[in-house]
Scaffold this motif. Structure first.
Motif, PDB file in Angstrom:
ATOM      1  N   ALA A 116       1.029  -1.082  -0.368  1.00 54.87           N
ATOM      2  CA  ALA A 116      -0.111  -0.606  -0.174  1.00 54.87           C
ATOM      3  C   ALA A 116       0.722   1.158   0.047  1.00 54.87           C
ATOM      4  N   THR A 117       2.296   0.878   0.528  1.00 52.53           N
ATOM      5  CA  THR A 117       2.931   2.303   0.727  1.00 52.53           C
ATOM      6  C   THR A 117       4.192   2.178  -0.348  1.00 52.53           C
ATOM      7  N   ASP A 118       3.952   3.791  -1.087  1.00 50.26           N
ATOM      8  CA  ASP A 118       5.022   3.504  -1.976  1.00 50.26           C
ATOM      9  C   ASP A 118       6.576   4.049  -1.991  1.00 50.26           C
ATOM     10  N   TRP A 119       6.849   2.971  -2.008  1.00 46.64           N
ATOM     11  CA  TRP A 119       8.355   3.293  -1.596  1.00 46.64           C
ATOM     12  C   TRP A 119       9.849   3.039  -2.113  1.00 46.64           C
ATOM     13  N   ARG A 120       8.785   3.983  -3.807  1.00 46.62           N
ATOM     14  CA  ARG A 120      10.296   4.694  -4.371  1.00 46.62           C
ATOM     15  C   ARG A 120      10.218   5.845  -4.353  1.00 46.62           C
ATOM     16  N   GLY A 121       9.195   6.735  -3.433  1.00 48.52           N
ATOM     17  CA  GLY A 121       9.218   7.963  -3.228  1.00 48.52           C
ATOM     18  C   GLY A 121       7.959   8.195  -2.360  1.00 48.52           C
ATOM     19  N   ASN A 122       7.664   9.514  -2.643  1.00 50.46           N
ATOM     20  CA  ASN A 122       6.360  10.468  -2.410  1.00 50.46           C
ATOM     21  C   ASN A 122       5.987  10.535  -1.060  1.00 50.46           C
ATOM     22  N   ASN A 123       7.156  11.230  -0.130  1.00 48.88           N
ATOM     23  CA  ASN A 123       7.138  10.988   0.487  1.00 48.88           C
ATOM     24  C   ASN A 123       7.581  10.439   1.783  1.00 48.88           C
ATOM     25  N   ASN A 124       7.706   8.792   1.147  1.00 45.40           N
ATOM     26  CA  ASN A 124       7.631   7.983   2.171  1.00 45.40           C
ATOM     27  C   ASN A 124       8.805   8.294   3.446  1.00 45.40           C
ATOM     28  N   ILE A 125       8.874   7.176   4.455  1.00 43.67           N
ATOM     29  CA  ILE A 125       9.614   7.459   5.591  1.00 43.67           C
ATOM     30  C   ILE A 125      10.408   7.767   5.211  1.00 43.67           C
ATOM     31  N   ALA A 126      11.709   6.871   4.003  1.00 50.53           N
ATOM     32  CA  ALA A 126      12.132   6.685   4.055  1.00 50.53           C
ATOM     33  C   ALA A 126      13.201   7.738   3.494  1.00 50.53           C
ATOM     34  N   GLU A 127      12.426   8.432   2.231  1.00 48.98           N
ATOM     35  CA  GLU A 127      12.730   9.224   1.663  1.00 48.98           C
ATOM     36  C   GLU A 127      12.649  10.691   2.217  1.00 48.98           C
ATOM     37  N   SER A 128      12.033  10.635   3.727  1.00 48.96           N
ATOM     38  CA  SER A 128      12.096  11.735   4.417  1.00 48.96           C
ATOM     39  C   SER A 128      13.049  11.984   5.394  1.00 48.96           C
ATOM     40  N   ILE A 129      13.623  10.434   5.187  1.00 51.42           N
ATOM     41  CA  ILE A 129      14.820  10.457   6.464  1.00 51.42           C
ATOM     42  C   ILE A 129      15.980  10.983   5.878  1.00 51.42           C
ATOM     43  N   ILE A 130      16.271  10.908   4.669  1.00 49.62           N
ATOM     44  CA  ILE A 130      17.132  11.062   3.794  1.00 49.62           C
ATOM     45  C   ILE A 130      17.858  12.218   3.019  1.00 49.62           C
ATOM     46  N   GLY A 131      16.211  12.671   3.288  1.00 53.34           N
ATOM     47  CA  GLY A 131      16.082  14.592   2.586  1.00 53.34           C
ATOM     48  C   GLY A 131      16.631  15.587   3.343  1.00 53.34           C
ATOM     49  N   GLN A 132      16.562  14.787   4.801  1.00 54.55           N
ATOM     50  CA  GLN A 132      16.531  15.667   6.270  1.00 54.55           C
ATOM     51  C   GLN A 132      17.542  15.455   6.467  1.00 54.55           C
ATOM     52  N   LEU A 133      18.736  14.439   5.775  1.00 56.05           N
ATOM     53  CA  LEU A 133      19.959  13.911   6.353  1.00 56.05           C
ATOM     54  C   LEU A 133      20.787  14.922   5.357  1.00 56.05           C
ATOM     55  N   ALA A 134      20.549  15.671   4.082  1.00 56.12           N
ATOM     56  CA  ALA A 134      21.034  15.669   3.102  1.00 56.12           C
ATOM     57  C   ALA A 134      22.324  17.216   3.603  1.00 56.12           C
ATOM     58  N   ARG A 135      22.402  18.494   4.637  1.00 60.38           N
ATOM     59  CA  ARG A 135      23.398  18.859   5.088  1.00 60.38           C
ATOM     60  C   ARG A 135      24.039  18.379   6.237  1.00 60.38           C
ATOM     61  N   GLU A 136      23.446  16.838   6.852  1.00 62.27           N
ATOM     62  CA  GLU A 136      24.202  16.978   8.341  1.00 62.27           C
ATOM     63  C   GLU A 136      26.325  15.989   7.462  1.00 62.27           C
ATOM     64  N   PRO A 137      26.400  15.782   9.163  1.00 59.92           N
ATOM     65  CA  PRO A 137      27.849  15.889   8.751  1.00 59.92           C
ATOM     66  C   PRO A 137      28.137  14.692   7.810  1.00 59.92           C
ATOM     67  N   HIS A 138      26.985  13.385   7.968  1.00 59.45           N
ATOM     68  CA  HIS A 138      26.876  12.497   7.777  1.00 59.45           C
ATOM     69  C   HIS A 138      25.365  12.026   6.553  1.00 59.45           C
ATOM     70  N   PRO A 139      25.433  12.730   5.900  1.00 62.93           N
ATOM     71  CA  PRO A 139      23.635  12.651   5.329  1.00 62.93           C
ATOM     72  C   PRO A 139      23.693  11.048   4.602  1.00 62.93           C
ATOM     73  N   GLN A 140      24.518   9.770   4.614  1.00 59.67           N
ATOM     74  CA  GLN A 140      24.463   8.940   4.525  1.00 59.67           C
ATOM     75  C   GLN A 140      23.998   7.679   5.804  1.00 59.67           C
ATOM     76  N   PRO A 141      23.481   8.017   6.275  1.00 55.23           N
ATOM     77  CA  PRO A 141      23.670   7.193   7.968  1.00 55.23           C
ATOM     78  C   PRO A 141      24.211   5.043   7.838  1.00 55.23           C
ATOM     79  N   ALA A 142      25.333   5.273   8.363  1.00 49.29           N
ATOM     80  CA  ALA A 142      25.606   3.568   8.323  1.00 49.29           C
ATOM     81  C   ALA A 142      23.844   2.426   8.504  1.00 49.29           C
ATOM     82  N   TRP A 143      23.329   2.856   9.281  1.00 49.66           N
ATOM     83  CA  TRP A 143      22.615   1.893  10.388  1.00 49.66           C
ATOM     84  C   TRP A 143      20.924   3.105   9.576  1.00 49.66           C
TER      85      TRP A 143
END
Length: 355
Positions: free
Chosen positions: A160-187
């Motif tokens: 039911a959830t669009d996993w490719r995007g559409n502001n799903n929780i994963a896309e939201s997390i990665i977008g919010q991390l974009a300017r952080e020291p480690h934008p691609q988290p280890a886990w």
């Protein structure tokens, strides 16, 4: 198209538009940042899903389940909506049912936290409580056989959830991390109830070609742990848990083994201790599954520290702790269930302070 069919199509279109408008009105949830002396070079981020209007990460799922039912032609004007839930999903579904003017029935175990049951009723939903070995999903299916629309969170969450995007929780997390020291988290760490959240995150990480790994935090001895390690979809739990919302008795069809990179089992006393520790760290209460997630984060961070790695770890704050005032936050209730989290809390606090 007949007049009745045209009217149903117009109602469905307006219902979908209402759900889109609600999504547009909802701000994204906060990503809270913390560092701990015991884990130098490792940034911790807590995705506060309890900030949703219905108080949990299940707000996203409930919206998706209603959209899925509408777009598949299964939900009609005036139709009763039913689902099986241990609480948080039911609260969110009751909220959306009220938004669309639909009757709602939640089939819930009688052991569900009383505050969750009351929240569903306050939103206009009806709670049917199951006891003993009575299966909530089977009862929900029986209600659906009389004409209700079964949202089926356990059967449909991962699709039911669009996993490719559409502001799903994963896309939201990665977008919010974009300017952080480690934008691609280890886990990224999450629990598994339906399996939908872990499926969405795991698929999205692969779709985007990220090196971030996914860890599922699971109450000790529950079905997903046994199933993931043995790759057996028929696995069942070997012990009970007091942590609601995660740690299913059986492997649900939405749990995808192959998108999960690690699974950490957490005892109930540790989960409850970490839940209480979160209140001290963040200034507000979160539920037991958030504590389970934190314990898994600390285990992963310890391994990173021992390997000399820097980076970031992201996890979810799943729901509001106020719902557990009479259970997990009640010392008398815990004592009656043979749980004393004091020693675990002291040990976890010490791990945060120094290596």
């Amino acid at each position: 198209m007949s007049g009745d069919a045209a009217r149903e199509r117009r109602w469905a279109a307006e219902a979908i538009a209402q759900l889109h408008r609600e999504a547009a009105r909802s701000a994204d949830t906060h990503l809270l940042h913390m560092r701990f002396a015991g884990f130098p070079g490792i940034d911790f981020y807590f995705k506060d899903e309890a900030a949703h209007p219905t108080g949990s990460l299940k707000h996203r799922l409930a919206r998706s389940l209603f959209l899925y039912a509408l777009c598949n032609g299964r939900l009609r004007e005036g139709q009763t909506v039913v689902d099986a839930s241990s609480g948080s999903t039911a609260i969110s579904e009751a909220w959306f049912a009220r938004l669309l003017g639909l009757p709602f029935v939640a089939v819930m175990p009688a052991s569900t936290a009383p505050a969750k049951i009351e929240a569903v009723r306050t939103l206009g939903g009806h709670c049917e409580l199951t006891h003993g070995d009575q299966c909530p999903q089977a009862r929900a299916l029986a209600i659906a056989a009389d004409g209700a629309c079964f949202l089926d969170q356990f059967g449909l969450a991962e699709r039911a959830t669009d996993w490719r995007g559409n502001n799903n929780i994963a896309e939201s997390i990665i977008g919010q991390l974009a300017r952080e020291p480690h934008p691609q988290p280890a886990w990224i760490v999450c629990g598994a109830g339906t399996g939908g959240t872990s499926a969405t995150i795991g698929r999205f990480l692969r779709y985007r070609g990220l090196e971030t790994r996914l860890c599922v935090a699971e109450p000790s001895g529950r079905a997903f742990a046994h199933g993931w390690r043995s790759r057996d979809p028929r696995a069942t739990a070997s012990r009970d848990t007091l942590i609601e919302g995660i740690g299913r008795a059986r492997v649900e069809p939405g749990f995808l083994f192959d998108v999960v990179d690690a699974l950490v089992e957490v005892g109930d006393a540790d989960s409850i201790a970490a839940m209480r520790l979160l209140e001290r760290l963040l200034g507000r209460r979160y539920g037991g599954s958030s504590g389970t997630n934190l314990v898994a984060c600390l285990q992963l961070a310890t391994a990173m520290r021992e390997r000399g790695e820097a980076g970031s770890i992201v996890t979810l704050l799943c729901d509001r702790g106020e719902r557990y005032a009479g259970t997990l936050f009640d010392d008398g209730w815990l004592a009656a269930h043979g749980i004393d989290p004091a020693a675990s809390e002291a040990r976890l606090s010490a791990r945060l302070r120094a290596a």
